[in-house]
Design an enzyme around this catalytic site. Structure first.
Site, PDB file in Angstrom:
ATOM      1  N   GLY A   9      56.631  35.538  53.368  1.00  0.00           N
ATOM      2  CA  GLY A   9      55.648  36.552  53.689  1.00  0.00           C
ATOM      3  C   GLY A   9      55.166  36.636  52.520  1.00  0.00           C
ATOM      4  O   GLY A   9      55.441  36.597  50.735  1.00  0.00           O
TER       5      GLY A   9
ATOM      6  N   ASP B 130      68.389  24.593  58.758  1.00  0.00           N
ATOM      7  CA  ASP B 130      68.590  25.850  58.727  1.00  0.00           C
ATOM      8  C   ASP B 130      69.269  26.869  59.436  1.00  0.00           C
ATOM      9  O   ASP B 130      69.347  27.233  60.594  1.00  0.00           O
ATOM     10  CB  ASP B 130      67.172  26.472  58.651  1.00  0.00           C
ATOM     11  CG  ASP B 130      67.263  27.977  58.179  1.00  0.00           C
ATOM     12  OD1 ASP B 130      68.534  28.970  57.741  1.00  0.00           O
ATOM     13  OD2 ASP B 130      66.852  28.601  58.222  1.00  0.00           O
TER      14      ASP B 130
ATOM     15  N   HIS C  87      64.468  30.600  48.708  1.00  0.00           N
ATOM     16  CA  HIS C  87      63.469  30.403  49.637  1.00  0.00           C
ATOM     17  C   HIS C  87      62.488  31.503  49.519  1.00  0.00           C
ATOM     18  O   HIS C  87      62.515  32.314  48.675  1.00  0.00           O
ATOM     19  CB  HIS C  87      63.621  30.578  51.166  1.00  0.00           C
ATOM     20  CG  HIS C  87      63.674  29.035  51.617  1.00  0.00           C
ATOM     21  ND1 HIS C  87      63.458  28.909  52.606  1.00  0.00           N
ATOM     22  CD2 HIS C  87      64.906  27.946  51.225  1.00  0.00           C
ATOM     23  CE1 HIS C  87      63.705  27.384  52.777  1.00  0.00           C
ATOM     24  NE2 HIS C  87      65.278  27.206  52.058  1.00  0.00           N
ATOM     25  N   GLY C  88      61.527  30.815  50.216  1.00  0.00           N
ATOM     26  CA  GLY C  88      60.888  33.334  49.816  1.00  0.00           C
ATOM     27  C   GLY C  88      60.048  33.448  48.918  1.00  0.00           C
ATOM     28  O   GLY C  88      59.862  34.499  48.013  1.00  0.00           O
TER      29      GLY C  88
ATOM     30  N   ASP D 282      61.291  21.373  55.822  1.00  0.00           N
ATOM     31  CA  ASP D 282      61.751  23.310  55.347  1.00  0.00           C
ATOM     32  C   ASP D 282      61.708  23.477  57.377  1.00  0.00           C
ATOM     33  O   ASP D 282      61.733  23.451  57.824  1.00  0.00           O
ATOM     34  CB  ASP D 282      59.857  23.360  55.213  1.00  0.00           C
ATOM     35  CG  ASP D 282      60.338  24.527  54.045  1.00  0.00           C
ATOM     36  OD1 ASP D 282      62.064  25.183  54.314  1.00  0.00           O
ATOM     37  OD2 ASP D 282      59.429  25.579  54.412  1.00  0.00           O
TER      38      ASP D 282
HETATM   39  P1  13P Z   1      56.892  31.776  50.613  1.00  0.00           P
HETATM   40  O1  13P Z   1      56.353  32.985  52.215  1.00  0.00           O
HETATM   41  O2  13P Z   1      57.326  33.444  50.197  1.00  0.00           O
HETATM   42  O3  13P Z   1      55.736  31.342  50.160  1.00  0.00           O
HETATM   43  O4  13P Z   1      57.675  31.578  51.111  1.00  0.00           O
HETATM   44  C1  13P Z   1      58.344  30.239  51.676  1.00  0.00           C
HETATM   45  C2  13P Z   1      59.311  29.286  51.763  1.00  0.00           C
HETATM   46  O5  13P Z   1      60.582  29.837  51.849  1.00  0.00           O
HETATM   47  C3  13P Z   1      59.652  27.638  52.195  1.00  0.00           C
HETATM   48  O6  13P Z   1      60.610  28.048  53.144  1.00  0.00           O
HETATM   49  O1  G3H Z   2      59.565  29.262  55.873  1.00  0.00           O
HETATM   50  C1  G3H Z   2      58.343  29.205  56.376  1.00  0.00           C
HETATM   51  C2  G3H Z   2      57.572  28.182  55.313  1.00  0.00           C
HETATM   52  O2  G3H Z   2      56.699  28.835  54.880  1.00  0.00           O
HETATM   53  C3  G3H Z   2      57.127  27.861  57.030  1.00  0.00           C
HETATM   54  O3  G3H Z   2      56.337  28.621  57.871  1.00  0.00           O
HETATM   55  O4  G3H Z   2      56.486  27.981  60.199  1.00  0.00           O
HETATM   56  O5  G3H Z   2      54.298  29.340  59.741  1.00  0.00           O
HETATM   57  O6  G3H Z   2      54.891  26.349  58.956  1.00  0.00           O
HETATM   58  P1  G3H Z   2      55.321  27.579  58.896  1.00  0.00           P
HETATM   59 ZN    ZN Z   3      61.421  28.773  53.397  1.00  0.00          ZN
END
Ligand code: 13P
Ligand code: G3H
Ligand code: ZN
Length: 309
Positions: free
Chosen positions: A181, A104, A211-212, A82
């Site tokens: 977040g 990314d 995402h998100g 990710d």
């Molecule tokens: P959230 O913070 O909405 O759970 O998104 C997670 C995400 O996009 C990980 O790549």
């Molecule tokens: O998009 C980011 C993910 O929520 C991962 O977060 O880098 O704190 O593991 P992290």
């Molecule tokens: Zn993400």
């Protein structure tokens, strides 16, 4: 069943108008909860690992735990990097056995994003691994990149088309109003479905990623706040919006925050109600059960991926 790439699961998801959940993992409890939910729901699933998760849990441990999980499951499971920040991280994951990586490059300009994404695509494809890239910027924290809300930039559908043609990327994350977040919207939640529609018109065969996309489940926010937490006003993407996104061409939905909230809420509640508990299996076991419940709810009631294994 051994790890698979996302190719087949995305193809079926696009044909069937549903989405595959991609859940972030950091430790054994998350891996077990997500894969147990996938098995019970008979849903394909993506386990995803950020570079900070790799730093935390360590690559060898993550790989060994994921391999143990897939040995005990019959549903298709992909292991995905990710928000891969650079070629070296993507290569390390590919070489370690990941079946999918994200590069990314959304913080770079269009041409640089294309150049760097293509480098990752060329290496990944030579090893049979698929690649997700990102175009547009999400507000909030992207791993170690922090994008201010005003700087969030929606994806341009024409650029998305050109980007996919020139990079050969397998799936594309777009910015349509979500953010990472627990604080996604100041006012009423709103997603730019018009942009999603235009992107899908231009790229009907490219899996689109959101995402998100945590709901920021209010039950867990309350559980945290009622038991000593301090996360007031947290708000995410309502289930109905994510359901609509799944039906309108989003093939992968990323969830991390909801599972963090579930774990934290349950642990806080357990401590508050049972101050004498000091066996980690008591509170981490309860957290694992709750995460499994949250994942199963998403697969069955929101993304529509249950019974699609
Ligand atoms: P959230 O913070 O909405 O759970 O998104 C997670 C995400 O996009 C990980 O790549
Ligand atoms: O998009 C980011 C993910 O929520 C991962 O977060 O880098 O704190 O593991 P992290
Ligand atoms: Zn993400």
């Amino acid at each position: 069943m051994p790890l698979v790439t996302t190719e087949e699961m995305f193809k079926k998801a696009m044909e069937g108008h549903y989405a595959i959940g991609a859940f972030n993992i950091n430790n054994m409890e998350f891996i077990q909860a997500i894969t147990d939910a996938a098995e019970k729901c008979q849903s394909p699933v993506i386990l995803q690992v950020s570079s900070s998760a790799i730093k935390y849990a360590r690559m060898d441990y993550l790989i060994a735990m994921v391999n143990a999980a897939v040995k005990n499951t019959t549903v298709p499971i992909a292991l995905h990097l990710d928000h891969g920040p650079d070629f070296e991280t993507a290569k390390a994951c590919i070489d370690a056995g990941f079946t999918s990586v994200m590069f990314d490059g959304s913080k770079y300009d269009f041409e640089e994003n294309i150049r760097l994404t293509k480098e990752v695509v060329d290496y990944a494809h030579s090893k049979g691994v698929v690649v997700e890239a990102e175009l547009g910027k999400l507000a909030g924290v992207e791993d170690d990149v922090n994008v201010a809300e005003g700087d969030a930039l929606f994806t341009d559908p024409d650029e998305a088309y050109e980007f996919v043609q020139r990079t050969g990327v397998d799936s594309l994350a777009i910015a349509i109003g979500t953010s990472h977040g627990a604080y996604k919207f100041k006012g009423k939640p709103h997603l730019r479905f018009d942009i999603l529609e235009k992107v899908k018109e231009k790229l009907p065969n490219t899996p689109i990623v959101l995402h998100g996309a945590s709901t920021v489940i209010q039950e867990y926010v309350k559980m945290c706040n009622d038991n000593g937490g301090d996360i007031p006003g947290a708000q995410g993407c309502p289930d109905e919006m994510l359901k609509e996104a799944s039906q309108r061409g989003v093939s992968k939905i990323n969830v991390d925050t909801d599972l963090r909230l579930a774990m934290t809420g349950v642990v806080r509640k357990t401590f508050a109600e049972n101050p004498s508990v000091f066996d980690p299996r008591k509170y981490l076991g309860a957290a694992r059960d709750e995460i499994e419940k949250a994942v199963a709810h998403k697969m069955t009631d929101v993304f529509g991926s249950s019974n699609k294994a």
